[in-house]
Design a protein around this motif. Structure first.
Motif, PDB file in Angstrom:
ATOM      1  N   ARG A  55      -6.291  -5.782  -2.762  1.00  0.00           N
ATOM      2  CA  ARG A  55      -7.453  -5.144  -2.152  1.00  0.00           C
ATOM      3  C   ARG A  55      -7.235  -3.643  -1.998  1.00  0.00           C
ATOM      4  O   ARG A  55      -8.148  -2.842  -2.257  1.00  0.00           O
ATOM      5  N   ASN A  56      -6.024  -3.243  -1.594  1.00  0.00           N
ATOM      6  CA  ASN A  56      -5.738  -1.815  -1.456  1.00  0.00           C
ATOM      7  C   ASN A  56      -5.804  -1.111  -2.797  1.00  0.00           C
ATOM      8  O   ASN A  56      -6.309   0.019  -2.899  1.00  0.00           O
ATOM      9  N   LEU A  57      -5.288  -1.765  -3.854  1.00  0.00           N
ATOM     10  CA  LEU A  57      -5.368  -1.167  -5.191  1.00  0.00           C
ATOM     11  C   LEU A  57      -6.819  -1.025  -5.639  1.00  0.00           C
ATOM     12  O   LEU A  57      -7.205  -0.005  -6.220  1.00  0.00           O
ATOM     13  N   ALA A  58      -7.640  -2.053  -5.376  1.00  0.00           N
ATOM     14  CA  ALA A  58      -9.047  -1.993  -5.779  1.00  0.00           C
ATOM     15  C   ALA A  58      -9.788  -0.895  -5.008  1.00  0.00           C
ATOM     16  O   ALA A  58     -10.593  -0.147  -5.590  1.00  0.00           O
ATOM     17  N   GLU A  59      -9.522  -0.795  -3.696  1.00  0.00           N
ATOM     18  CA  GLU A  59     -10.172   0.241  -2.914  1.00  0.00           C
ATOM     19  C   GLU A  59      -9.727   1.631  -3.349  1.00  0.00           C
ATOM     20  O   GLU A  59     -10.542   2.564  -3.397  1.00  0.00           O
TER      21      GLU A  59
ATOM     22  N   ASP B 188       0.852  -1.191   0.000  1.00  0.00           N
ATOM     23  CA  ASP B 188       0.000   0.000   0.000  1.00  0.00           C
ATOM     24  C   ASP B 188       0.885   1.237   0.000  1.00  0.00           C
ATOM     25  O   ASP B 188       2.028   1.210   0.470  1.00  0.00           O
ATOM     26  N   ALA B 189       0.335   2.327  -0.547  1.00  0.00           N
ATOM     27  CA  ALA B 189       1.018   3.617  -0.580  1.00  0.00           C
ATOM     28  C   ALA B 189      -0.031   4.712  -0.501  1.00  0.00           C
ATOM     29  O   ALA B 189      -1.097   4.611  -1.111  1.00  0.00           O
ATOM     30  N   SER B 190       0.261   5.745   0.289  1.00  0.00           N
ATOM     31  CA  SER B 190      -0.702   6.838   0.430  1.00  0.00           C
ATOM     32  C   SER B 190      -0.821   7.658  -0.841  1.00  0.00           C
ATOM     33  O   SER B 190      -1.891   8.190  -1.144  1.00  0.00           O
ATOM     34  N   HIS B 191       0.262   7.765  -1.606  1.00  0.00           N
ATOM     35  CA  HIS B 191       0.245   8.469  -2.888  1.00  0.00           C
ATOM     36  C   HIS B 191       1.238   7.784  -3.821  1.00  0.00           C
ATOM     37  O   HIS B 191       2.243   7.234  -3.390  1.00  0.00           O
ATOM     38  N   GLY B 192       0.963   7.845  -5.107  1.00  0.00           N
ATOM     39  CA  GLY B 192       1.946   7.412  -6.093  1.00  0.00           C
ATOM     40  C   GLY B 192       2.077   5.908  -6.215  1.00  0.00           C
ATOM     41  O   GLY B 192       1.175   5.133  -5.925  1.00  0.00           O
ATOM     42  N   GLU B 193       3.284   5.487  -6.639  1.00  0.00           N
ATOM     43  CA  GLU B 193       3.547   4.095  -6.980  1.00  0.00           C
ATOM     44  C   GLU B 193       3.831   3.242  -5.733  1.00  0.00           C
ATOM     45  O   GLU B 193       4.244   3.749  -4.689  1.00  0.00           O
TER      46      GLU B 193
ATOM     47  N   LEU C 272       0.804 -15.071   0.015  1.00  0.00           N
ATOM     48  CA  LEU C 272      -0.479 -14.899  -0.682  1.00  0.00           C
ATOM     49  C   LEU C 272      -1.360 -13.883   0.035  1.00  0.00           C
ATOM     50  O   LEU C 272      -2.087 -13.122  -0.609  1.00  0.00           O
ATOM     51  N   SER C 273      -1.302 -13.872   1.361  1.00  0.00           N
ATOM     52  CA  SER C 273      -2.058 -12.873   2.111  1.00  0.00           C
ATOM     53  C   SER C 273      -1.561 -11.463   1.810  1.00  0.00           C
ATOM     54  O   SER C 273      -2.359 -10.520   1.692  1.00  0.00           O
ATOM     55  N   ALA C 274      -0.238 -11.313   1.657  1.00  0.00           N
ATOM     56  CA  ALA C 274       0.313 -10.003   1.301  1.00  0.00           C
ATOM     57  C   ALA C 274      -0.127  -9.590  -0.096  1.00  0.00           C
ATOM     58  O   ALA C 274      -0.476  -8.428  -0.341  1.00  0.00           O
ATOM     59  N   HIS C 275      -0.118 -10.538  -1.043  1.00  0.00           N
ATOM     60  CA  HIS C 275      -0.607 -10.248  -2.392  1.00  0.00           C
ATOM     61  C   HIS C 275      -2.073  -9.830  -2.354  1.00  0.00           C
ATOM     62  O   HIS C 275      -2.476  -8.881  -3.039  1.00  0.00           O
TER      63      HIS C 275
END
Length: 229
Positions: free
Chosen positions: A174-178, A50-55, A166-169
């Protein structure tokens, strides 16, 4: 005594494994230290979830006890490294987010330390030959149990590690989708608001085209004034 024997077997089988999820602030570098013995294998895997902004990226370095850089990654979302230690001491694992000005990164980090020597035995084969058939049978059973426990332990450890990865993936996806859903909602609300403003403005200007501000005043001037008669 049976429980003590099983504890001894399990203690000699399991390797050191640690996984964690932590946050690297923007413009900072976070480091972790782990003591490793010579000829032990360091298995490292990391992933930015996860990242708050950017890549989703971070820089990584693995350094030996004397300060030599063994592994160096620059701005990668994930990677895996395997290295055999030559020196005894504290190895340093650093995650660098200094290139980011505002973006805070959430990183999943997994480390496995295991011995390269897999043929160590808890019994002496020379003494086994001297003791005779009964002792030989007993030692064979101990060897079989130890090997079976080791195989089970290795498979359980591998399965557990794969589940963590797999949990990390899954967390990253999920973070990208949200994040994508949040962006779509914001853009949609912005477009709806813009359409409302444009629609109200058009209605106002169209209505103003059909208004005659001089008609009422002109009518009043044409009406005669009968008050003087």
């Amino acid at each position: 005594m049976k429980y003590l024997f099983l504890i001894t077997i399990f203690g000699s089988v399991f390797a050191y494994e640690k996984d964690m999820t932590f946050t690297v602030q923007a413009g900072r570098t976070d480091c972790f230290f782990q003591k490793v013995m010579p000829n032990e294998i360091i298995d490292v895997e990391y992933q930015v979830i996860d990242a708050s902004h950017g890549e989703l990226d971070v820089s990584f370095q693995l350094t030996d006890p004397v300060g030599r850089i063994l592994v160096s990654d620059y701005k990668k979302p994930e990677n895996t490294h395997r290295h055999t230690a030559n020196l005894e001491g504290d190895y340093r694992f650093c995650f660098d987010n200094s290139f980011s000005t505002f973006s805070t990164k959430t990183v999943f980090f997994d480390i496995l330390i295991e011995s390269e020597d897999t043929d160590d035995k808890d019994y002496d084969t020379d003494k086994e030959m001297e003791l005779g058939t009964a002792a030989e049978t007993y030692m064979m059973r101990v060897s079989d149990i130890s090997e079976s426990v080791k195989r089970v332990a290795d498979r359980v450890s591998t399965a557990s590690r794969l589940q963590d990865i797999l949990s990390a993936h899954e967390a990253r996806d999920r973070n990208l989708a949200e994040d994508m859903c949040d962006r779509v909602m914001k853009w949609s609300m912005g477009q709806i608001l813009l359409m409302l403003i444009v629609g109200i403005t058009q209605v106002y200007f169209v209505k103003s085209l059909f208004e005659d501000n001089n008609s009422s005043s002109g009518y009043k001037r044409l009406v005669p004034n009968f008050s003087s008669h």
